[in-house]
Design a protein around this motif. Structure first.
Motif, PDB file in Angstrom:
ATOM      1  N   THR A  65     -39.183 -61.232  34.208  1.00 42.27           N
ATOM      2  CA  THR A  65     -38.325 -62.314  34.684  1.00 42.27           C
ATOM      3  C   THR A  65     -38.801 -63.691  34.230  1.00 42.27           C
ATOM      4  O   THR A  65     -38.149 -64.687  34.515  1.00 42.27           O
ATOM      5  N   THR A  66     -39.931 -63.773  33.542  1.00 41.61           N
ATOM      6  CA  THR A  66     -40.370 -65.034  32.950  1.00 41.61           C
ATOM      7  C   THR A  66     -40.001 -65.045  31.466  1.00 41.61           C
ATOM      8  O   THR A  66     -39.868 -63.984  30.843  1.00 41.61           O
ATOM      9  N   GLY A  67     -39.848 -66.237  30.896  1.00 37.57           N
ATOM     10  CA  GLY A  67     -39.479 -66.324  29.492  1.00 37.57           C
ATOM     11  C   GLY A  67     -40.493 -65.672  28.583  1.00 37.57           C
ATOM     12  O   GLY A  67     -40.142 -64.935  27.651  1.00 37.57           O
ATOM     13  N   ALA A  68     -41.771 -65.939  28.859  1.00 38.57           N
ATOM     14  CA  ALA A  68     -42.827 -65.341  28.039  1.00 38.57           C
ATOM     15  C   ALA A  68     -42.867 -63.827  28.214  1.00 38.57           C
ATOM     16  O   ALA A  68     -43.003 -63.076  27.240  1.00 38.57           O
ATOM     17  N   GLY A  69     -42.747 -63.365  29.453  1.00 34.12           N
ATOM     18  CA  GLY A  69     -42.768 -61.932  29.713  1.00 34.12           C
ATOM     19  C   GLY A  69     -41.574 -61.218  29.103  1.00 34.12           C
ATOM     20  O   GLY A  69     -41.701 -60.118  28.563  1.00 34.12           O
ATOM     21  N   TYR A  70     -40.417 -61.856  29.178  1.00 36.27           N
ATOM     22  CA  TYR A  70     -39.211 -61.260  28.600  1.00 36.27           C
ATOM     23  C   TYR A  70     -39.329 -61.157  27.080  1.00 36.27           C
ATOM     24  O   TYR A  70     -39.011 -60.112  26.500  1.00 36.27           O
ATOM     25  N   THR A  71     -39.787 -62.220  26.435  1.00 38.99           N
ATOM     26  CA  THR A  71     -39.933 -62.213  24.982  1.00 38.99           C
ATOM     27  C   THR A  71     -40.972 -61.196  24.544  1.00 38.99           C
ATOM     28  O   THR A  71     -40.798 -60.494  23.549  1.00 38.99           O
ATOM     29  N   GLN A  72     -42.069 -61.102  25.302  1.00 38.61           N
ATOM     30  CA  GLN A  72     -43.103 -60.120  24.997  1.00 38.61           C
ATOM     31  C   GLN A  72     -42.579 -58.697  25.157  1.00 38.61           C
ATOM     32  O   GLN A  72     -42.781 -57.844  24.287  1.00 38.61           O
ATOM     33  N   SER A  73     -41.887 -58.430  26.251  1.00 39.49           N
ATOM     34  CA  SER A  73     -41.456 -57.074  26.558  1.00 39.49           C
ATOM     35  C   SER A  73     -40.348 -56.590  25.628  1.00 39.49           C
ATOM     36  O   SER A  73     -40.340 -55.430  25.214  1.00 39.49           O
ATOM     37  N   THR A  74     -39.410 -57.467  25.289  1.00 37.75           N
ATOM     38  CA  THR A  74     -38.263 -57.034  24.493  1.00 37.75           C
ATOM     39  C   THR A  74     -38.526 -57.076  23.001  1.00 37.75           C
ATOM     40  O   THR A  74     -38.074 -56.193  22.264  1.00 37.75           O
ATOM     41  N   PHE A  75     -39.273 -58.085  22.532  1.00 36.44           N
ATOM     42  CA  PHE A  75     -39.465 -58.193  21.085  1.00 36.44           C
ATOM     43  C   PHE A  75     -40.893 -57.895  20.657  1.00 36.44           C
ATOM     44  O   PHE A  75     -41.153 -56.896  19.999  1.00 36.44           O
ATOM     45  N   LEU A 150     -36.195 -70.191  27.474  1.00 35.25           N
ATOM     46  CA  LEU A 150     -37.363 -69.326  27.595  1.00 35.25           C
ATOM     47  C   LEU A 150     -38.592 -70.068  28.106  1.00 35.25           C
ATOM     48  O   LEU A 150     -39.470 -69.459  28.715  1.00 35.25           O
ATOM     49  N   GLY A 151     -38.673 -71.349  27.829  1.00 29.04           N
ATOM     50  CA  GLY A 151     -39.814 -72.135  28.298  1.00 29.04           C
ATOM     51  C   GLY A 151     -41.132 -71.753  27.649  1.00 29.04           C
ATOM     52  O   GLY A 151     -42.191 -71.869  28.273  1.00 29.04           O
ATOM     53  N   LEU A 152     -41.080 -71.317  26.398  1.00 25.07           N
ATOM     54  CA  LEU A 152     -42.296 -70.885  25.703  1.00 25.07           C
ATOM     55  C   LEU A 152     -43.085 -72.077  25.184  1.00 25.07           C
ATOM     56  O   LEU A 152     -42.510 -73.069  24.726  1.00 25.07           O
ATOM     57  N   VAL A 153     -44.399 -71.978  25.239  1.00 26.13           N
ATOM     58  CA  VAL A 153     -45.288 -72.986  24.655  1.00 26.13           C
ATOM     59  C   VAL A 153     -45.443 -72.664  23.169  1.00 26.13           C
ATOM     60  O   VAL A 153     -45.796 -71.522  22.826  1.00 26.13           O
ATOM     61  N   PRO A 154     -45.161 -73.613  22.269  1.00 34.65           N
ATOM     62  CA  PRO A 154     -45.223 -73.311  20.833  1.00 34.65           C
ATOM     63  C   PRO A 154     -46.534 -72.680  20.380  1.00 34.65           C
ATOM     64  O   PRO A 154     -46.524 -71.723  19.603  1.00 34.65           O
ATOM     65  N   SER A 155     -47.662 -73.196  20.866  1.00 37.15           N
ATOM     66  CA  SER A 155     -48.946 -72.628  20.442  1.00 37.15           C
ATOM     67  C   SER A 155     -49.093 -71.182  20.907  1.00 37.15           C
ATOM     68  O   SER A 155     -49.715 -70.358  20.231  1.00 37.15           O
ATOM     69  N   HIS A 156     -48.493 -70.849  22.049  1.00 38.51           N
ATOM     70  CA  HIS A 156     -48.542 -69.486  22.540  1.00 38.51           C
ATOM     71  C   HIS A 156     -47.644 -68.560  21.704  1.00 38.51           C
ATOM     72  O   HIS A 156     -47.973 -67.378  21.531  1.00 38.51           O
ATOM     73  N   VAL A 157     -46.538 -69.115  21.206  1.00 36.69           N
ATOM     74  CA  VAL A 157     -45.679 -68.332  20.311  1.00 36.69           C
ATOM     75  C   VAL A 157     -46.452 -67.943  19.056  1.00 36.69           C
ATOM     76  O   VAL A 157     -46.410 -66.789  18.602  1.00 36.69           O
ATOM     77  N   TRP A 158     -47.190 -68.898  18.501  1.00 34.89           N
ATOM     78  CA  TRP A 158     -47.972 -68.608  17.291  1.00 34.89           C
ATOM     79  C   TRP A 158     -49.118 -67.643  17.594  1.00 34.89           C
ATOM     80  O   TRP A 158     -49.491 -66.825  16.749  1.00 34.89           O
TER      81      TRP A 158
END
Length: 264
Positions: A65-75, A150-158
């Motif tokens: 249910t968090t943007g980071a968790g959703y992006t991690q889990s789905t992609f 999603l509210g992702l931190v750019p450095s965390h995306v990298w």
């Protein structure tokens, strides 16, 4: 004449497949990430709570249910992992074992190309392709970040991209090393798939019970994503394990190829 002939030739001949992989990645991101705002409400949280806790842990849906968790889990932890793994297995299997079975490897080595040089340049070409796909993935995720809320931190995306690249590179390096040791495509494929699929499955099993937490130390999947790079930033120990093991496997491949008769 290029100082890295095999590296440059490999990259020059792979731009079309790279565009195909990039298109696939973009299609998956376009399908999943924009759905997040509609799934972040209370109804979706209630749905998750109705699922068995074991299933949620196994699939890594704890923070869906968090943007980071959703992006991690789905992609990153699922579809992206599968796409990068397929590409890595394909490239790593073909780099030595595939060419040896087709007879192309002997022709390459007959043109004053050393065996160590061949392994190093072809592994570097694989790493470069994965890096390009990782950079494209990071940029695409950042493009979707604000519209999809999603509210992702750019450095965390990298950091997540570095983990995904490292995990795929390790898989490719296993295929490369197995191909150099055996000269057979089927063994290179089997070794890479066993580690990739086995690592994912072992991580899922370890998530089921705190008593099995020690199993996480044996799965590259956990090295990559166990610390939650999209939520918490880079896990330098995990990245070091991924990239360090990949480097050792490349050295093993170079050593094995120098000790074996090609085509034997």
């Amino acid at each position: 004449m290029s100082r890295l002939p095999l590296f440059t030739r490999s990259l020059a001949g792979s731009w079309r497949p790279l565009l195909g992989w990039a298109a696939g990645i973009l299609a998956v991101l376009s399908l999943y990430l924009p759905l997040y705002p509609s799934l972040a409400g209370q109804d979706f949280q209630d749905l998750l709570q109705s699922l068995p806790p074991e299933l949620i842990s196994a699939l890594g849906y704890d923070e869906l249910t968090t943007g980071a968790g959703y992006t991690q889990s789905t992609f990153f932890g699922l579809i992206g992992f599968a796409l990068f793994t397929i590409a890595a297995v394909s490239w790593g299997t073909r780099a030595i074992a595939g060419d040896e079975e087709s007879g192309a490897l002997e022709l390459v080595l007959a043109h004053a190309v050393g065996r160590v040089q061949l392994v190093l340049e072809r592994s570097a070409a694989i790493a470069a392709r994965l890096l390009l796909l990782g950079l494209f993935t990071g940029l695409a995720v950042l493009v979707f970040n604000r519209p999809a809320q999603l509210g992702l931190v750019p450095s965390h995306v990298w950091a997540g991209c570095a983990a995904l690249i490292g995990l795929a590179l390790l898989t490719a390096s296993i295929a490369l090393a197995a191909g150099a040791i055996t000269g057979r495509r089927v063994w290179a494929l089997a070794a890479a798939v066993a580690v990739a699929v086995g690592g994912y499955a072992l991580n899922a099993v370890a998530n089921q019970n705190p008593d099995l937490d020690y199993l996480h130390a044996w799965t590259p999947y956990h090295w990559a994503f166990g610390a939650g790079p999209l939520s918490n930033g880079a896990d330098w120990a995990g990245l070091g394990a991924l990239y360090g093991t990949s480097a050792l496997l490349v050295l093993l491949a170079a050593f094995a190829l120098t000790r074996r008769d090609i085509g034997a």
